[in-house]
Write an enzyme that holds these catalytic residues in place. Structure first.
Site, PDB file in Angstrom:
ATOM      1  N   SER A  15      38.333  17.464  32.463  1.00 42.74           N
ATOM      2  CA  SER A  15      39.714  16.981  32.371  1.00 42.74           C
ATOM      3  C   SER A  15      40.743  18.111  32.357  1.00 42.74           C
ATOM      4  O   SER A  15      41.867  17.932  32.819  1.00 42.74           O
ATOM      5  CB  SER A  15      39.887  16.098  31.130  1.00 42.74           C
ATOM      6  OG  SER A  15      39.358  16.728  29.990  1.00 42.74           O
ATOM      7  N   ARG A  16      40.330  19.293  31.877  1.00 42.52           N
ATOM      8  CA  ARG A  16      41.273  20.423  31.846  1.00 42.52           C
ATOM      9  C   ARG A  16      41.551  20.985  33.244  1.00 42.52           C
ATOM     10  O   ARG A  16      42.461  21.783  33.424  1.00 42.52           O
ATOM     11  CB  ARG A  16      40.723  21.537  30.936  1.00 42.52           C
ATOM     12  CG  ARG A  16      40.870  21.208  29.453  1.00 42.52           C
ATOM     13  CD  ARG A  16      39.999  22.074  28.589  1.00 42.52           C
ATOM     14  NE  ARG A  16      40.324  23.483  28.700  1.00 42.52           N
ATOM     15  CZ  ARG A  16      39.542  24.468  28.266  1.00 42.52           C
ATOM     16  NH1 ARG A  16      38.378  24.179  27.704  1.00 42.52           N
ATOM     17  NH2 ARG A  16      39.905  25.716  28.403  1.00 42.52           N
TER      18      ARG A  16
END
Length: 250
Positions: A15-16
């Site tokens: 997700s980063r």
């Protein structure tokens, strides 16, 4: 001959990365990260490579199958690295003696580094061997705690480390080699009573110490090759490092 299987962890969302693409499908030098890792792993276990998929499982499988014939395990819920390995183990052939665990987001890992790790693990008849890296700045990494004989005592995450432990510049790469019997029994003993509610592979170190099992640390000075990719900035840095290494070889 000791038979080796490789489990590659490739289920995470990343997700980063701020991207719709599964993390391991991001490309380094035109090739997805997970395929770089598979090619490095083939030196030690060409016929026994298992890839754990989860997020965008079909896309990840499709990308891998264009180039490689491997086995897949599906992690339904992303419950951590320990759970991912547990999901893959039933597919590992009964004849296998040792299991190497690699991360699908570490595309610069070299064949020789993997071969040296496995060789050390086998010759020393260890139950658990971790690949560690010597770094200039260990901030953010799990520190490797050893005794005077080089036995691994703990992998201490930064948040849990004492001031003295934070000064240690030998850090965990997330790459391990296990004796299969120890791995199978150890995974049954780790708990998910942490802030993430996940089963961590690193908790097997504590199991090994309690068991008086043999633990080893194999250290590489080339920290760049065990650098994982969690952000687009890191991906850019990895691409730069890859091209630099290629230019030095040519």
């Amino acid at each position: 001959m000791n038979k080796i299987a490789v489990i590659i962890l490739a289920a995470g969302k990343g997700s980063r990365m701020k991207s719709d693409l599964a993390k391991v499908l991001h490309k380094v030098a035109g090739k997805s990260m997970v395929n770089h890792v598979i090619e490095a792993a083939m030196q030690v276990a060409s016929g026994h490579i298992h890839v754990v998929v989860g997020h965008q499982a079909e896309k990840v499988q499709k990308e891998i199958q264009k180039k490689h014939n491997v086995q897949f395990a599906f992690q339904k819920e992303l419950l951590g690295t320990g759970d991912a390995v547990r999901v893959a183990l039933p597919g590992v052939d009964a004849s296998i003696d040792h299991v190497l665990v690699l991360c699908g987001d570490v595309p610069l890992i070299k064949k020789k580094t993997i071969a040296d790790l496995v060789s050390t693990h086998l010759h020393q008849m260890a139950d658990l061997t971790v690949l560690a890296a010597k770094v200039k700045d260990p901030t953010g990494y799990g520190r490797i705690i050893q005794n005077n004989d080089g036995q691994l005592l703990a992998i201490r995450e930064e948040a849990d480390a004492t001031d003295l432990e934070r000064q240690i510049n030998i850090v965990n790469s997330g790459i391990f080699c296990f004796e299969k019997g120890f791995l199978e029994s150890g995974l049954g003993r780790i708990q998910n009573n942490n802030s993430q509610g996940e089963y961590y592979l690193t908790d097997l170190v504590e199991v090994a110490v309690q068991n008086k099992s043999k633990t080893l640390v194999k250290i590489t000075d080339d920290a760049e090759q065990v650098m994982g990719v969690n952000t687009i900035e890191q991906l850019t840095r990895i691409n730069t490092a890859f091209h630099k290494a290629s230019n030095e070889l040519s």
